[in-house]
Structures are given as C-alpha cells and as structure tokens.
Design a protein around this motif. Sequence first.
Motif, PDB file in Angstrom:
ATOM      1  N   PRO A  85      28.931 -67.580  -2.425  1.00 43.57           N
ATOM      2  CA  PRO A  85      29.409 -68.956  -2.341  1.00 43.57           C
ATOM      3  C   PRO A  85      28.887 -69.657  -1.089  1.00 43.57           C
ATOM      4  N   VAL A  86      28.546 -70.926  -1.227  1.00 43.90           N
ATOM      5  CA  VAL A  86      28.149 -71.749  -0.081  1.00 43.90           C
ATOM      6  C   VAL A  86      29.335 -72.626   0.298  1.00 43.90           C
ATOM      7  N   ASN A  87      29.719 -72.568   1.569  1.00 40.47           N
ATOM      8  CA  ASN A  87      30.901 -73.288   2.040  1.00 40.47           C
ATOM      9  C   ASN A  87      30.583 -74.393   3.030  1.00 40.47           C
ATOM     10  N   VAL A  88      29.419 -74.304   3.665  1.00 38.10           N
ATOM     11  CA  VAL A  88      29.025 -75.283   4.682  1.00 38.10           C
ATOM     12  C   VAL A  88      27.558 -75.637   4.448  1.00 38.10           C
ATOM     13  N   PRO A  89      27.123 -76.807   4.886  1.00 35.83           N
ATOM     14  CA  PRO A  89      25.704 -77.151   4.734  1.00 35.83           C
ATOM     15  C   PRO A  89      24.803 -76.083   5.351  1.00 35.83           C
ATOM     16  N   GLY A  90      23.768 -75.692   4.578  1.00 34.15           N
ATOM     17  CA  GLY A  90      22.834 -74.680   5.050  1.00 34.15           C
ATOM     18  C   GLY A  90      23.241 -73.257   4.750  1.00 34.15           C
ATOM     19  N   PRO A 108      14.428 -73.326   0.523  1.00 30.36           N
ATOM     20  CA  PRO A 108      14.634 -72.425  -0.615  1.00 30.36           C
ATOM     21  C   PRO A 108      13.309 -71.823  -1.064  1.00 30.36           C
ATOM     22  N   GLY A 109      13.346 -70.553  -1.450  1.00 33.16           N
ATOM     23  CA  GLY A 109      12.145 -69.853  -1.859  1.00 33.16           C
ATOM     24  C   GLY A 109      11.449 -69.109  -0.735  1.00 33.16           C
ATOM     25  N   THR A 110      11.967 -69.244   0.481  1.00 34.00           N
ATOM     26  CA  THR A 110      11.346 -68.586   1.637  1.00 34.00           C
ATOM     27  C   THR A 110      11.647 -67.092   1.639  1.00 34.00           C
ATOM     28  N   SER A 111      10.653 -66.305   2.004  1.00 31.52           N
ATOM     29  CA  SER A 111      10.841 -64.871   2.220  1.00 31.52           C
ATOM     30  C   SER A 111      11.012 -64.614   3.718  1.00 31.52           C
ATOM     31  N   LEU A 121      24.238 -69.338  -2.928  1.00 32.34           N
ATOM     32  CA  LEU A 121      23.021 -68.881  -2.274  1.00 32.34           C
ATOM     33  C   LEU A 121      22.594 -67.585  -2.927  1.00 32.34           C
ATOM     34  N   ALA A 122      21.377 -67.568  -3.468  1.00 38.97           N
ATOM     35  CA  ALA A 122      20.835 -66.368  -4.098  1.00 38.97           C
ATOM     36  C   ALA A 122      19.974 -65.636  -3.075  1.00 38.97           C
ATOM     37  N   VAL A 123      20.347 -64.388  -2.784  1.00 40.00           N
ATOM     38  CA  VAL A 123      19.624 -63.575  -1.801  1.00 40.00           C
ATOM     39  C   VAL A 123      19.064 -62.360  -2.525  1.00 40.00           C
ATOM     40  N   ARG A 124      17.755 -62.363  -2.745  1.00 32.33           N
ATOM     41  CA  ARG A 124      17.104 -61.238  -3.413  1.00 32.33           C
ATOM     42  C   ARG A 124      16.665 -60.211  -2.375  1.00 32.33           C
ATOM     43  N   LEU A 179      21.235 -72.134  -5.818  1.00 30.69           N
ATOM     44  CA  LEU A 179      21.593 -72.406  -7.208  1.00 30.69           C
ATOM     45  C   LEU A 179      22.657 -73.498  -7.233  1.00 30.69           C
ATOM     46  N   THR A 180      22.404 -74.548  -7.996  1.00 24.77           N
ATOM     47  CA  THR A 180      23.335 -75.668  -8.085  1.00 24.77           C
ATOM     48  C   THR A 180      23.761 -75.882  -9.526  1.00 24.77           C
TER      49      THR A 180
END
Length: 320
Positions: free
Chosen positions: A189-194, A27-30, A81-84, A229-230
């Motif tokens: 929405p996140v549905n699966v790990p990763g 998380p936080g990776t560009s 999952l937040a995608v900027r 985001l959790t």
Amino acid sequence: MTVVRVPRTAHAFVFDAATTPAVRVSPGTSLVVETYDCFSNKVSSAEQVFGREQDLMDLIGHYNPVTGPIFVDGAEPGDRLAVRIDRIELGTLAPYAATLVTGDSKGVCGGHWSPLENGLPDTRICRIDGDTVVFPTGVGDLLLPVRPMVGSIATAPAAGSASSLEFGPGHGGNVDCPSVTVGSTVLLPVNVPGALLSLGDVHASMGDAEVTGTALETNADVHITVDVLTGEDEPVTPRLDTAATIGSIGCEFGAPLETNLRHAFTDLIERLHTSHRLTRVEAYELLGAAARVQVNQCVAGGWTAAHVSIARSVLPAGWR
C-alpha cells in the motif's frame, strides 16, 4: 540501462514519512539496495553469546536496519507500489550468516523448555560458500542450500513512524516471508506521496515460522525494480505475486496467528472477486480447496505473519 545503487549507510530503524529520501526514481527503475544484517553486522563470532536479549541490544542498539527510503515519482496514497525482487546477492559486505539464541529466548522452544537450558545462550556463524551455507555443529559441518529472502520491506505509514522490527497491514514491514525472494513481486500500500520504500533483514535461509526468532541473518545486495499500480481496489494489506501464484500477507502486529490468516484469506477472496470475477462465495470455496498457507513467524511478542496463496493455473482462464 542505468541501475541506481542505494548504499547501506542510508539506513534507519523505522519506516517514517519524515525520513529524507536516499534516492528519487521513476516507475520502472531498477535499483541495487545494499543491506546490513539484522544485527547491523555487529555479531560475527561464535564467542559472542548473550545471556539476556538486553545484552545483545546493548551491543547493536536496534534490530533490523532498513535501507532507504526510496521516493518513487507518481506514487500517491491509494496506489500500490510493486517491488519485483530480481536478484539477491548474499554476503556482499561479509560472507557469513549469523543465527543465535539468547538465554531468555522468546522462540517457540525457548525460555521455559528445559531441554534447551544446558545449551543456551548460543551463537552460530555460518560461512556462505556460493549456493551453500555451512552450518557448523559438534558432529561436523552441515551443508544447507541457500534460500535467499528479504525479511523486512515496507512503505512509509500514513502518519508517524513504524518500527522496522514490526509490521502492519497498511505498510508491510518485518513480515519475514520466505516467498519474498527472487522472482516474486511485493505489492505494498502507498500511504504518502512517493511511497518511501525501505528494505532490509535479508536471510540466507529461514525455516517456516522462524521458531527461534532469528534466521540465517546476512548482509546483501538486493536487486529490485519498482513500479506504481493505480486504479485497483483499495489496498488493505501487502500482496505477493509470482509467475505461478497470487497471494496476500496477513500482518496485524500482535494479533493471533488465526487473525492474520483471516486477514490474508479475506484479502485474497476480495481479489478473486474483483479481479477474477468469482463471487465471494466461489472464491472462499476455491481457497478452501486449493489455497496454500505459509506461516512466516510464530514468535512470542506479536510476530505471527502469514502468507496465503493460490496457483494461477486453477484460476479462470483469461484472468490468471
């Protein structure tokens, strides 16, 4: 800071948890995600016209290659999952955008509308020149400002695969929302790990509702930053935030436009209730007074996604 590049060669035509991740990041990776256009960059000349959509499919195989997937450490089902979207570089593989109408067009004015019959099929190749798209016509070139956007963006669904040409509230997809652009953050929405994020189908510009079924389709390098985001309310549909607005995207594939508007409004009401402390009735009436609606698509076959937003400036102080 190291930026991770995802090559356009790592692409598929589905969102699927079974697809091997192209990269794994924290998380936080560009990242820079390279994309083909929706025709896999196989339509590059105005001489390439298609009397039937099947003729086009015989050339390209599938619509909408999406690059990825991107595995984000720590993302678990129930998270968002937040995608900027940080930057969109257009035409990095080839500096043009393509738009076309087949002889059996499914667009709003296609197929049955006689004034178009003498002009179909048609393909238009538009040069990208900096911040301008050169749109050729019989009376000369028209200069259109670029309005870059990402048309298809999604996580993997919980089970099975989902076409990158379609969409669904549980994962996102080909929602073709012009507001998915530089400065916006898509909450998926996140549905699966990763999470397994993929994206593609970049447009140099698109009119509201994408009435022909295609926009100014182009290849690109899309610069993004991902985060997880959790602990929020259960994700039921994609959300889209900017510095000035919060919003939701209604995207049940095959549903009438009215239904997708209802999905977006319902999610935004719930968000205003849980995160901004308004009662649901207050939220509903506030949206009735101040919401903005963007029709992403109005194309036969099931493409009727819509984006509903409200300005942060009208929200309760301290909750904007």
